[in-house]
Design a protein around this motif. Structure first.
Motif: not given
Length: 88
Positions: A41-51, A53-61
């Motif tokens: 679980x801790x590793x999955x939370x850390x790996x979720x951060x870059x994902x 980051x990548x997918x949320x940048x589509x919301x504001x350009x």
């Protein structure tokens, strides 16, 4: 002739049996392997951060909207004499 095609119902005895089997299998997998899953679980939370980051940048350009002149702010209005223009 006016034929209306009837779609088969999604709720059938086979589907109910399949969903029941999948629910029971998921329950036993989770209960028997909880220690293994919680160890990752801790590793999955850390790996979720870059994902995220990548997918949320589509919301504001993205970072600064490079190459997009349509999104550029309009030129600032003229300030009265003796005052500096407001800058961010």
């Amino acid at each position: 002739m006016d034929h209306q095609q009837q779609r088969p119902s999604r709720i059938s005895a086979a589907n109910i049996a399949l969903y029941g089997f999948l629910a029971i299998a998921a329950f036993y997998l989770i209960t028997e392997h909880r220690a293994h899953l919680l160890g990752w679980l801790p590793f999955l939370i850390i790996l979720a951060c870059p994902l995220l980051h990548v997918f949320m940048h589509g919301k504001h350009g993205g970072h600064g909207g490079h190459g997009r002149e349509a999104d550029a702010p309009s030129p600032p209005a003229q300030s009265p004499p003796g005052q500096s223009p407001h800058q961010h």
